[in-house]
Scaffold this motif. Sequence first.
Motif, mmCIF file in Angstrom:
data_model
loop_
_atom_site.group_PDB
_atom_site.id
_atom_site.type_symbol
_atom_site.label_atom_id
_atom_site.label_comp_id
_atom_site.label_asym_id
_atom_site.label_seq_id
_atom_site.Cartn_x
_atom_site.Cartn_y
_atom_site.Cartn_z
ATOM 1 N N GLY A 119 -15.117 7.761 10.867
ATOM 2 C CA GLY A 119 -16.473 7.686 11.400
ATOM 3 C C GLY A 119 -16.661 6.595 12.433
ATOM 4 N N ALA A 120 -15.540 6.097 12.991
ATOM 5 C CA ALA A 120 -15.632 4.954 13.906
ATOM 6 C C ALA A 120 -15.937 5.353 15.339
ATOM 7 C CB ALA A 120 -14.324 4.157 13.865
ATOM 8 N N GLY A 121 -15.984 6.639 15.611
ATOM 9 C CA GLY A 121 -16.291 7.074 16.967
ATOM 10 C C GLY A 121 -15.047 7.236 17.805
ATOM 11 N N GLY A 122 -15.256 7.595 19.081
ATOM 12 C CA GLY A 122 -14.128 7.939 19.929
ATOM 13 C C GLY A 122 -13.440 6.776 20.595
ATOM 14 N N THR A 123 -13.826 5.528 20.297
ATOM 15 C CA THR A 123 -13.206 4.390 20.960
ATOM 16 C C THR A 123 -12.013 3.839 20.194
ATOM 17 O OG1 THR A 123 -14.716 2.837 19.873
ATOM 18 C CG2 THR A 123 -15.371 3.713 22.036
ATOM 19 N N THR A 124 -11.717 4.382 19.022
ATOM 20 C CA THR A 124 -10.622 3.878 18.202
ATOM 21 C C THR A 124 -9.673 5.017 17.866
ATOM 22 O OG1 THR A 124 -12.103 2.209 17.252
ATOM 23 C CG2 THR A 124 -10.044 2.626 16.088
ATOM 24 N N THR A 125 -8.371 4.765 18.015
ATOM 25 C CA THR A 125 -7.341 5.788 17.844
ATOM 26 C C THR A 125 -6.241 5.255 16.940
ATOM 27 O OG1 THR A 125 -7.779 6.541 20.112
ATOM 28 C CG2 THR A 125 -5.738 7.297 19.091
ATOM 29 N N VAL A 126 -5.665 6.137 16.131
ATOM 30 C CA VAL A 126 -4.524 5.796 15.274
ATOM 31 C C VAL A 126 -3.341 6.641 15.706
ATOM 32 C CG1 VAL A 126 -3.628 5.704 12.919
ATOM 33 C CG2 VAL A 126 -6.059 5.249 13.348
ATOM 34 N N VAL A 127 -2.200 5.981 15.955
ATOM 35 C CA VAL A 127 -1.027 6.654 16.488
ATOM 36 C C VAL A 127 0.191 6.307 15.638
ATOM 37 C CG1 VAL A 127 0.583 6.733 18.450
ATOM 38 C CG2 VAL A 127 -1.886 6.730 18.856
ATOM 39 N N GLU A 128 1.015 7.299 15.356
ATOM 40 C CA GLU A 128 2.287 7.039 14.692
ATOM 41 C C GLU A 128 3.310 6.603 15.741
ATOM 42 O OE1 GLU A 128 5.627 9.216 11.813
ATOM 43 O OE2 GLU A 128 3.883 10.341 12.548
ATOM 44 N N GLY A 129 3.935 5.461 15.509
ATOM 45 C CA GLY A 129 4.908 4.961 16.469
ATOM 46 C C GLY A 129 5.734 3.843 15.866
ATOM 47 N N ASP A 130 6.936 3.678 16.397
ATOM 48 C CA ASP A 130 7.890 2.699 15.889
ATOM 49 C C ASP A 130 8.119 1.645 16.970
ATOM 50 O OD1 ASP A 130 10.165 1.291 14.995
ATOM 51 O OD2 ASP A 130 10.978 3.058 14.002
ATOM 52 N N LEU A 131 7.846 0.386 16.654
ATOM 53 C CA LEU A 131 7.981 -0.698 17.618
ATOM 54 C C LEU A 131 9.389 -0.777 18.203
ATOM 55 C CD1 LEU A 131 6.847 -3.210 19.037
ATOM 56 C CD2 LEU A 131 7.277 -4.510 16.941
ATOM 57 N N ARG A 132 10.366 -0.324 17.450
ATOM 58 C CA ARG A 132 11.745 -0.369 17.947
ATOM 59 C C ARG A 132 11.961 0.597 19.109
ATOM 60 N NH1 ARG A 132 14.600 0.799 12.329
ATOM 61 N NH2 ARG A 132 12.910 2.335 12.406
ATOM 62 N N ARG A 133 11.018 1.506 19.306
ATOM 63 C CA ARG A 133 11.095 2.461 20.421
ATOM 64 C C ARG A 133 9.803 2.353 21.241
ATOM 65 N NH1 ARG A 133 13.117 5.324 16.004
ATOM 66 N NH2 ARG A 133 11.187 6.513 15.737
ATOM 67 N N PRO A 134 9.651 1.250 21.958
ATOM 68 C CA PRO A 134 8.388 0.998 22.658
ATOM 69 C C PRO A 134 8.064 2.023 23.735
ATOM 70 C CG PRO A 134 10.069 -0.558 23.359
ATOM 71 C CD PRO A 134 10.621 0.164 22.178
ATOM 72 N N GLU A 135 9.091 2.601 24.351
ATOM 73 C CA GLU A 135 8.833 3.607 25.388
ATOM 74 C C GLU A 135 8.060 4.796 24.817
ATOM 75 O OE1 GLU A 135 12.731 1.510 26.272
ATOM 76 O OE2 GLU A 135 11.833 2.513 24.543
ATOM 77 N N GLU A 136 8.400 5.188 23.592
ATOM 78 C CA GLU A 136 7.709 6.312 22.967
ATOM 79 C C GLU A 136 6.246 5.982 22.703
ATOM 80 O OE1 GLU A 136 9.767 7.735 19.551
ATOM 81 O OE2 GLU A 136 11.683 7.988 20.599
ATOM 82 N N ILE A 137 5.985 4.746 22.336
ATOM 83 C CA ILE A 137 4.591 4.334 22.120
ATOM 84 C C ILE A 137 3.821 4.373 23.432
ATOM 85 C CG2 ILE A 137 3.098 2.403 21.475
ATOM 86 C CD1 ILE A 137 5.254 1.549 19.479
ATOM 87 N N LEU A 138 4.395 3.786 24.458
ATOM 88 C CA LEU A 138 3.712 3.707 25.749
ATOM 89 C C LEU A 138 3.452 5.076 26.359
ATOM 90 C CD1 LEU A 138 5.717 0.707 27.222
ATOM 91 C CD2 LEU A 138 3.325 0.663 26.462
ATOM 92 N N ASN A 139 4.332 6.035 26.058
ATOM 93 C CA ASN A 139 4.196 7.375 26.631
ATOM 94 C C ASN A 139 3.505 8.363 25.704
ATOM 95 O OD1 ASN A 139 5.533 6.783 29.108
ATOM 96 N ND2 ASN A 139 7.506 6.867 28.064
ATOM 97 N N HIS A 140 3.110 7.913 24.525
ATOM 98 C CA HIS A 140 2.437 8.800 23.576
ATOM 99 C C HIS A 140 1.126 9.305 24.199
ATOM 100 C CE1 HIS A 140 0.402 10.237 19.971
ATOM 101 N NE2 HIS A 140 1.537 10.087 19.289
ATOM 102 N N GLU A 141 0.880 10.584 24.083
ATOM 103 C CA GLU A 141 -0.286 11.168 24.761
ATOM 104 C C GLU A 141 -1.590 10.535 24.322
ATOM 105 O OE1 GLU A 141 -0.677 15.304 24.040
ATOM 106 O OE2 GLU A 141 -0.436 15.172 21.869
ATOM 107 N N ASP A 142 -1.707 10.147 23.053
ATOM 108 C CA ASP A 142 -2.952 9.543 22.594
ATOM 109 C C ASP A 142 -3.108 8.113 23.101
ATOM 110 O OD1 ASP A 142 -3.666 11.845 21.269
ATOM 111 O OD2 ASP A 142 -2.828 11.211 19.347
#
Length: 267
Positions: A119-142
Amino acid sequence: MGQDRRSWGFDPTTPNIARLYDYYLGGKDNFAADREAAERILAVAPELRLAARENRAFLGRAVRFLAESGITQFLDIGTGLPTQGNVHEVAAEVIEDARVVYVDKDPVVLGHARALLAGAGGTTTVVEGDLRRPEEILNHEDVVKAIDFGKPVGLLLVAIMHFIPDGDDPARILTTLRDALPPGSFLVLSHGTRDARPAAVTAGTQVYEGATSPLVLRTRDEIGTLFDGFDLVEPGLVWLPEWRPDISVQFDPPETSLILCGVGRKI
């Protein structure tokens, strides 16, 4: 427990770093294995419970500082289980429409975070990602949808880099993340150090050898290199209670807080 633990997506019999932290903070989202492991550390280093709370307080002070400095978007990697004073709540006290992306690889953390933020609205997002693979986090569509990397970003790596072993090349991870940030962005980082009390260091590393991630404590100089490419803001790389305290927290001496922290600005 009567249910095949494999169907849960995690093993409740293996101490989990997010649930251990939750236990130190006095939370309820932990299992017997987490509590047993935590008590083994606390028996030798009882100050860890207060240190965990002070680490959380540092996060709040740093987020508030960033928001007051004009940062309107935050990327929190290794967010951990939700508790009081979450990033989006602190930032919203200063900037009503601040955008926050929480990133974690732990299914327990992700489940709790998504439930909390429903219920936090559209300004907050939760993403699955592994810090050991930062490129995947940075390129994640969300992430790309929520964060405008053409504008300054607050990158939060709070009590997470000490779970990244040297074999995963922490310097590469920080370089990848830093290079994605525009000038004016900030890095908020806290990291356990082996410069602290030897008994606490030994107990902590031994317990976390059997947890979901090993604990890799580093020296002040090693932690300082993680800020390469950033200018540390005052008071620099310090013990938790020394970073712009807003209340008096009694650590005697300050290094009993066990964790060094700092905030750097990319020029």
